[in-house]
Design a protein around this motif. Structure first.
Motif, short mmCIF file in Angstrom:
data_model
loop_
_atom_site.label_atom_id
_atom_site.label_comp_id
_atom_site.label_asym_id
_atom_site.label_seq_id
_atom_site.Cartn_x
_atom_site.Cartn_y
_atom_site.Cartn_z
N MET A 1 17.24 33.27 19.08
CA MET A 1 15.98 33.25 19.80
C MET A 1 16.25 33.20 21.29
O MET A 1 17.06 32.40 21.74
N LYS A 2 15.55 34.04 22.01
CA LYS A 2 15.73 34.08 23.46
C LYS A 2 14.75 33.12 24.14
O LYS A 2 13.58 33.07 23.81
N LEU A 3 15.26 32.38 25.12
CA LEU A 3 14.50 31.41 25.88
C LEU A 3 14.08 32.03 27.21
O LEU A 3 14.91 32.62 27.91
N SER A 4 12.80 31.90 27.55
CA SER A 4 12.30 32.31 28.86
C SER A 4 11.98 31.05 29.64
O SER A 4 11.11 30.28 29.25
N VAL A 5 12.70 30.81 30.73
CA VAL A 5 12.48 29.62 31.55
C VAL A 5 11.69 30.05 32.78
O VAL A 5 12.16 30.86 33.58
N VAL A 6 10.48 29.51 32.90
CA VAL A 6 9.60 29.83 34.02
C VAL A 6 9.69 28.68 35.02
O VAL A 6 9.45 27.52 34.66
N ILE A 7 10.03 29.02 36.26
CA ILE A 7 10.19 28.02 37.31
C ILE A 7 9.17 28.30 38.42
O ILE A 7 9.37 29.20 39.23
N PRO A 8 8.06 27.53 38.45
CA PRO A 8 7.13 27.67 39.57
C PRO A 8 7.71 26.94 40.78
O PRO A 8 8.25 25.84 40.65
N VAL A 9 7.62 27.57 41.95
CA VAL A 9 8.28 27.02 43.14
C VAL A 9 7.30 26.98 44.31
O VAL A 9 6.63 27.98 44.58
N PHE A 10 7.26 25.85 44.98
CA PHE A 10 6.52 25.75 46.24
C PHE A 10 7.28 24.79 47.16
O PHE A 10 7.40 23.61 46.87
#
Length: 163
Positions: A1-10
């Motif tokens: 299973m592929k993991l998608s890591v979403v990193i919101p940045v401000f």
């Protein structure tokens, strides 16, 4: 299973490359999606200079808040499991295995991390703790769930849940 890591940045120029490096070092097949939400502190320059395999960066021209950054990131995921990672180093990617295990074992579609359960705990300001517990209780009343920390960064879900 592929993991998608979403990193919101401000405005995280001092930590963003460290976070990306730590996420990249995890032993999972993954993609890293970084969404800069119109940072003004030099984060955008750091991200524009970034050239890392498996990392895709998107830029908002107008600040849309964390929710807007997450929507942009979610619209780009290609993996089977989506995980949110904040850019401020409050949470460690070393926890990914425990977070995704209930999903990979087929026992859950969504997993929330918690700053209040498990091993050692970071000391929180009293009123932040009280407000978090109040909001979590209200959320639990309306959803009929028993979440311990609804404001946690770590939320993991199968991509199909968001479709």
């Amino acid at each position: 299973m592929k993991l998608s890591v979403v990193i919101p940045v401000f405005n995280e120029k001092d930590t963003i490359t460290t976070v990306i490096d730590r996420v990249a070092a995890t032993p999972f097949e993954k993609e890293i999606i970084v969404v800069d939400d119109c940072s003004k502190d030099g984060t955008r320059d750091v991200l524009k200079a970034l050239d890392r395999p498996g990392v895709r960066v998107f830029f908002h021209e107008v600040n849309q808040g964390k929710g807007g950054a997450l929507r942009t990131g979610f619209s780009q995921v290609q993996g089977d499991i989506v995980l949110i990672q904040d850019a401020d180093l409050e949470y460690t990617p070393d926890d990914y295995g425990a977070l995704i295990k209930p999903i990979t074992d087929g026992n859950a579609d969504v997993v929330f991390g918690s700053r209040f359960l498990g091993g050692t705990h970071r000391c929180h300001l009293f009123w932040h703790y009280v407000v978090n517990k109040g909001l979590t209780t209200i959320s639990n009343v309306f959803t009929n769930l028993n979440v311990s920390d609804m404001e946690t960064c770590y939320k993991v879900f199968r991509r199909e849940v968001a479709d």
